[in-house]
Design a protein around this motif. Structure first.
Motif, PDB file in Angstrom:
ATOM      1  N   ILE A 162       3.746   0.566   2.729  1.00  0.00           N
ATOM      2  CA  ILE A 162       3.445  -0.459   3.721  1.00  0.00           C
ATOM      3  C   ILE A 162       3.355  -1.800   3.001  1.00  0.00           C
ATOM      4  CG2 ILE A 162       1.788  -1.215   5.460  1.00  0.00           C
ATOM      5  CD1 ILE A 162       0.950   1.906   5.445  1.00  0.00           C
ATOM      6  N   ASP A 221      -5.572  12.474   3.299  1.00  0.00           N
ATOM      7  CA  ASP A 221      -5.000  11.344   4.023  1.00  0.00           C
ATOM      8  C   ASP A 221      -5.721  10.088   3.564  1.00  0.00           C
ATOM      9  OD1 ASP A 221      -3.389   9.999   5.852  1.00  0.00           O
ATOM     10  OD2 ASP A 221      -4.760  10.348   7.530  1.00  0.00           O
ATOM     11  N   ASN A 222      -5.000   9.242   2.822  1.00  0.00           N
ATOM     12  CA  ASN A 222      -5.640   8.046   2.286  1.00  0.00           C
ATOM     13  C   ASN A 222      -4.601   6.950   2.083  1.00  0.00           C
ATOM     14  OD1 ASN A 222      -7.561   6.329   1.188  1.00  0.00           O
ATOM     15  ND2 ASN A 222      -8.404   7.878  -0.162  1.00  0.00           N
ATOM     16  N   VAL A 223      -5.073   5.721   2.065  1.00  0.00           N
ATOM     17  CA  VAL A 223      -4.227   4.557   1.807  1.00  0.00           C
ATOM     18  C   VAL A 223      -4.738   3.885   0.545  1.00  0.00           C
ATOM     19  CG1 VAL A 223      -3.454   2.327   2.687  1.00  0.00           C
ATOM     20  CG2 VAL A 223      -3.778   4.234   4.270  1.00  0.00           C
ATOM     21  N   THR A 236      -0.275  11.347   2.751  1.00  0.00           N
ATOM     22  CA  THR A 236      -0.801  12.411   3.588  1.00  0.00           C
ATOM     23  C   THR A 236      -0.259  13.733   3.047  1.00  0.00           C
ATOM     24  OG1 THR A 236      -0.766  10.937   5.498  1.00  0.00           O
ATOM     25  CG2 THR A 236      -1.023  13.289   5.940  1.00  0.00           C
ATOM     26  N   LYS A 247       0.492   5.006   1.573  1.00  0.00           N
ATOM     27  CA  LYS A 247      -0.255   5.919   2.456  1.00  0.00           C
ATOM     28  C   LYS A 247       0.223   7.324   2.117  1.00  0.00           C
ATOM     29  CE  LYS A 247      -1.260   7.100   7.289  1.00  0.00           C
ATOM     30  NZ  LYS A 247      -2.336   7.929   6.919  1.00  0.00           N
ATOM     31  N   LYS A 296       4.221   6.955   2.646  1.00  0.00           N
ATOM     32  CA  LYS A 296       4.702   5.754   3.322  1.00  0.00           C
ATOM     33  C   LYS A 296       4.311   4.536   2.497  1.00  0.00           C
ATOM     34  CE  LYS A 296       4.447   7.821   7.873  1.00  0.00           C
ATOM     35  NZ  LYS A 296       3.780   7.856   9.162  1.00  0.00           N
ATOM     36  N   GLN A 328       0.828  -1.202   0.000  1.00  0.00           N
ATOM     37  CA  GLN A 328       0.000   0.000   0.000  1.00  0.00           C
ATOM     38  C   GLN A 328       0.861   1.251   0.000  1.00  0.00           C
ATOM     39  OE1 GLN A 328      -1.664  -1.070   3.774  1.00  0.00           O
ATOM     40  NE2 GLN A 328      -3.612  -1.657   2.856  1.00  0.00           N
ATOM     41  N   ASP A 333      -4.283   0.545  -1.983  1.00  0.00           N
ATOM     42  CA  ASP A 333      -3.738  -0.779  -2.275  1.00  0.00           C
ATOM     43  C   ASP A 333      -3.197  -0.753  -3.697  1.00  0.00           C
ATOM     44  OD1 ASP A 333      -4.470  -2.051   0.170  1.00  0.00           O
ATOM     45  OD2 ASP A 333      -6.539  -2.089  -0.530  1.00  0.00           O
ATOM     46  N   GLN A 357       1.663  -5.118   6.197  1.00  0.00           N
ATOM     47  CA  GLN A 357       1.315  -4.368   7.407  1.00  0.00           C
ATOM     48  C   GLN A 357       2.512  -3.731   8.116  1.00  0.00           C
ATOM     49  OE1 GLN A 357      -2.045  -3.970   7.888  1.00  0.00           O
ATOM     50  NE2 GLN A 357      -2.150  -5.153   6.010  1.00  0.00           N
TER      51      GLN A 357
END
Length: 167
Positions: free
Chosen positions: A149, A101-103, A91, A89, A147, A87, A105, A152
């Protein structure tokens, strides 16, 4: 009078045809869009290593491009992001105000939602996103926190403001 309406209509159509769009092609981005490099090899995973980031704001849209070092192997023709739990992320802030602000996939190559769309082009190791941008803030007043990820876990990060001074 009809000629005036026709001219306005054609001008509007031409304007939309010339607008920037995500295409998965690094050549559509300009050096003015570049906001910074990220150190290659600092990733804490086998995938997700950011190498550079580009930003463009145009026609109430924010465009972001992240180039990765390890998305695709040209030698073995393998897309390492496919079917992975990976993912982005994103911001975006100005001062102490969070504007976005979103994530996302990014194991798939594309997605279209009402407020954003993205395209991932493994051949060029890049991820592009288009976000509906309804803010008056200029790029220079924005701070970008990205970021990556994987499974996790935070594996890479990039922080920059949108000014040319940061570069």
């Amino acid at each position: 009078m009809k000629k005036s309406y026709l001219l306005i209509f054609l001008t509007t159509i031409c304007f939309h045809l010339l607008a920037f769009e995500i295409e998965g092609n690094p050549k559509t981005w300009e050096k003015e869009d570049f906001i910074g490099f990220d150190k290659v090899g600092d990733c804490k995973s086998q995938i997700g290593d950011i190498s550079s980031v580009f930003i463009r704001i145009e026609n109430d849209k924010l465009f972001l491009r992240i180039t990765f070092d390890d998305m695709y192997s040209h030698k073995s023709k393998v897309d390492y992001f496919t079917d992975e739990d990976i993912q982005v992320k994103l911001t975006i802030t100005t001062g102490n105000t969070k504007l976005f602000d979103n994530v996302f996939d990014i194991d798939k190559t594309s997605k279209n939602e009402s407020l954003f769309s993205f395209l991932r082009n493994p051949e060029y190791n890049l991820f592009e996103i288009k976000i509906d941008w309804f803010t008056e803030h200029s790029r220079e007043n924005l701070f970008f926190n990205i970021k990556i990820i994987h499974n996790q876990n935070l594996v890479d990060a990039f922080f920059a403001d949108g000014s040319e001074d940061y570069r």
